[in-house]
Each structure stands twice: as structure tokens, then as C-alpha cells.
Motif scaffolding. Structure first.
Motif, PDB file in Angstrom:
ATOM      1  N   ILE A 185       0.839  -1.206   0.000  1.00 36.06           N
ATOM      2  CA  ILE A 185       0.000   0.000   0.000  1.00 36.06           C
ATOM      3  C   ILE A 185       0.865   1.243   0.000  1.00 36.06           C
ATOM      4  O   ILE A 185       0.602   2.196  -0.740  1.00 36.06           O
ATOM      5  CB  ILE A 185      -0.979  -0.032   1.196  1.00 36.06           C
ATOM      6  N   ASP A 186       1.932   1.233   0.801  1.00 34.58           N
ATOM      7  CA  ASP A 186       2.837   2.387   0.856  1.00 34.58           C
ATOM      8  C   ASP A 186       3.467   2.648  -0.513  1.00 34.58           C
ATOM      9  O   ASP A 186       3.557   3.796  -0.959  1.00 34.58           O
ATOM     10  CB  ASP A 186       3.925   2.147   1.904  1.00 34.58           C
ATOM     11  N   ARG A 187       3.882   1.609  -1.191  1.00 29.48           N
ATOM     12  CA  ARG A 187       4.483   1.780  -2.523  1.00 29.48           C
ATOM     13  C   ARG A 187       3.475   2.347  -3.520  1.00 29.48           C
ATOM     14  O   ARG A 187       3.801   3.227  -4.307  1.00 29.48           O
ATOM     15  CB  ARG A 187       5.030   0.448  -3.033  1.00 29.48           C
ATOM     16  N   LEU A 188       2.253   1.841  -3.466  1.00 27.82           N
ATOM     17  CA  LEU A 188       1.234   2.349  -4.383  1.00 27.82           C
ATOM     18  C   LEU A 188       0.867   3.797  -4.056  1.00 27.82           C
ATOM     19  O   LEU A 188       0.633   4.599  -4.972  1.00 27.82           O
ATOM     20  CB  LEU A 188      -0.007   1.456  -4.356  1.00 27.82           C
ATOM     21  N   VAL A 189       0.828   4.146  -2.771  1.00 30.23           N
ATOM     22  CA  VAL A 189       0.535   5.526  -2.379  1.00 30.23           C
ATOM     23  C   VAL A 189       1.638   6.450  -2.861  1.00 30.23           C
ATOM     24  O   VAL A 189       1.369   7.531  -3.417  1.00 30.23           O
ATOM     25  CB  VAL A 189       0.345   5.639  -0.840  1.00 30.23           C
ATOM     26  N   ARG A 190       2.895   6.052  -2.665  1.00 29.00           N
ATOM     27  CA  ARG A 190       4.015   6.874  -3.134  1.00 29.00           C
ATOM     28  C   ARG A 190       3.993   7.027  -4.646  1.00 29.00           C
ATOM     29  O   ARG A 190       4.271   8.106  -5.180  1.00 29.00           O
ATOM     30  CB  ARG A 190       5.349   6.265  -2.698  1.00 29.00           C
TER      31      ARG A 190
END
Length: 196
Positions: A185-190
Motif C-alpha cells: 500500500i505504501d508503494r502504491l501511495v508513493r
């Protein structure tokens, strides 16, 4: 003016935020989801085999006591409830492709994570409680002619196993999965912020 030039050089010397490669992020997310769905798939296979075995034991072996049959039925119903939950989670994770619509995929991952953490929290304890009750009822007849020492060892072993899985194994398993989901999720948000 000298201070301004110095300030400008310091500002320009600041490291630029890392630009994420879209292909690399999507590949990592797909790999992480594939890891989780593979684990869920094999859990589904194992649960189907165990449920089939419990079904065969319930309906093809003759027990004298209805308590034993009720115990096996409780175990069977509990396993079927857990199986339906796992199937739902498997379907949620495997139905979408991150490359088609990353924003929608990110939203579905966040919803899955929220749903999973809420459901797993309370459902796991109900699952353990019902399995324990079912096994205790099942062993009433099975251990009927056993010595008291063997009964104590059997019931103690079951209690220790369930305490171990509830308070040691469960937190570690779900924490590991939670960390994987958070990373994806963090990678997709970034990645999303990079394009906004």
C-alpha cells in the motif's frame, strides 16, 4: 546577496525524492499479492481436505454418544465458516489486476486490509473457542476407556496447542501479512503521489 547564493546552493544540493519506477512498483506489488494469494490458496486446499475428512468421520463412523457427533459437527461448521472467509479474501485479492487501474487497486487493498484486520481480530477467537469446544466434546467418547493420565495429557496438549497458536503464532502470522500489505500500500501511495 552572498547569503542568498549560499542558501540557493544549499537548497539545490538537497537530495531529490526518489522517483519510483512504475513497472518496478507494480511488479513488487504483484509479487507480494501473489505470495499472499498462494498462501491463501494452499490454506483453502488444506481446509477442504480437513473438512471432507471431518464430514466422512461425522457421517460414516458410528458414535454411541450424540455429544461426540455434535462436537464433530461444531468443528465442521467452524471450518466451513473459516473456509468461506478465506475464499472471500482470496477472491478479493485475486480478482483485480494492479496494472489496469492502480488507483482502484490501491483502494481495494486498503479496504481489504481494513476488513481483514477487523474480521480476523474477533473471528479468530471465536474460531479457536468453537474448535476447542468441538474437540472437547468429540474426545468425551473417544477417550472414554482411556486412563485418567492419558485424558489429562490429551486435554492438556490440546489446551497448550490452542494457547500457543492464539497468543504466539497468530500475532506473528498476521503481523507478517500486515507488514506485507502495508509495504504494498505504501508503494502504491508513493507512486500515486508521484503522479499527482
Amino acid at each position: 546577496m552572498k547569503d542568498f547564493d549560499h542558501l540557493m546552493s544549499v537548497w539545490q544540493g538537497q537530495p531529490k525524492p526518489d522517483q519510483l519506477s512504475v513497472d518496478e512498483v507494480l511488479k513488487q506489488v504483484k509479487k507480494g499479492i501473489r505470495s499472499i494469494t498462494t498462501k491463501l490458496y494452499w490454506t483453502i486446499v488444506a481446509m477442504v481436505v480437513i473438512a471432507a475428512f471431518a464430514f466422512i468421520v461425522t457421517f460414516f463412523l458410528a458414535f454411541k454418544s450424540t455429544v461426540t457427533t455434535v462436537g464433530i459437527l461444531i468443528v465442521l461448521v467452524t471450518m466451513l465458516m473459516y473456509l468461506s472467509l478465506i475464499l472471500r479474501h482470496y477472491h478479493i485479492l485475486s480478482k483485480q489486476d494492479a496494472t489496469l487501474n492502480p488507483t482502484e487497486y490501491l483502494h481495494s487493498l486498503k479496504e481489504y486490509q481494513k476488513s481483514r484486520s477487523k474480521v480476523i481480530g474477533w473471528f479468530y477467537y471465536i474460531y479457536i473457542l468453537m474448535i476447542s469446544a468441538g474437540l472437547a466434546m468429540y474426545f468425551v467418547e473417544v477417550l472414554e476407556h482411556s486412563s485418567l493420565a492419558f485424558k489429562i495429557v490429551t486435554y492438556s496438549s490440546i489446551a497448550i496447542w490452542f494457547l500457543f497458536t492464539t497468543f504466539y503464532l497468530k500475532p506473528r502470522m498476521f503481523k507478517n501479512e500486515e507488514e506485507k500489505l502495508n509495504l504494498m500500500i505504501d508503494r502504491l501511495v508513493r507512486l500515486q503521489e508521484q503522479f499527482d
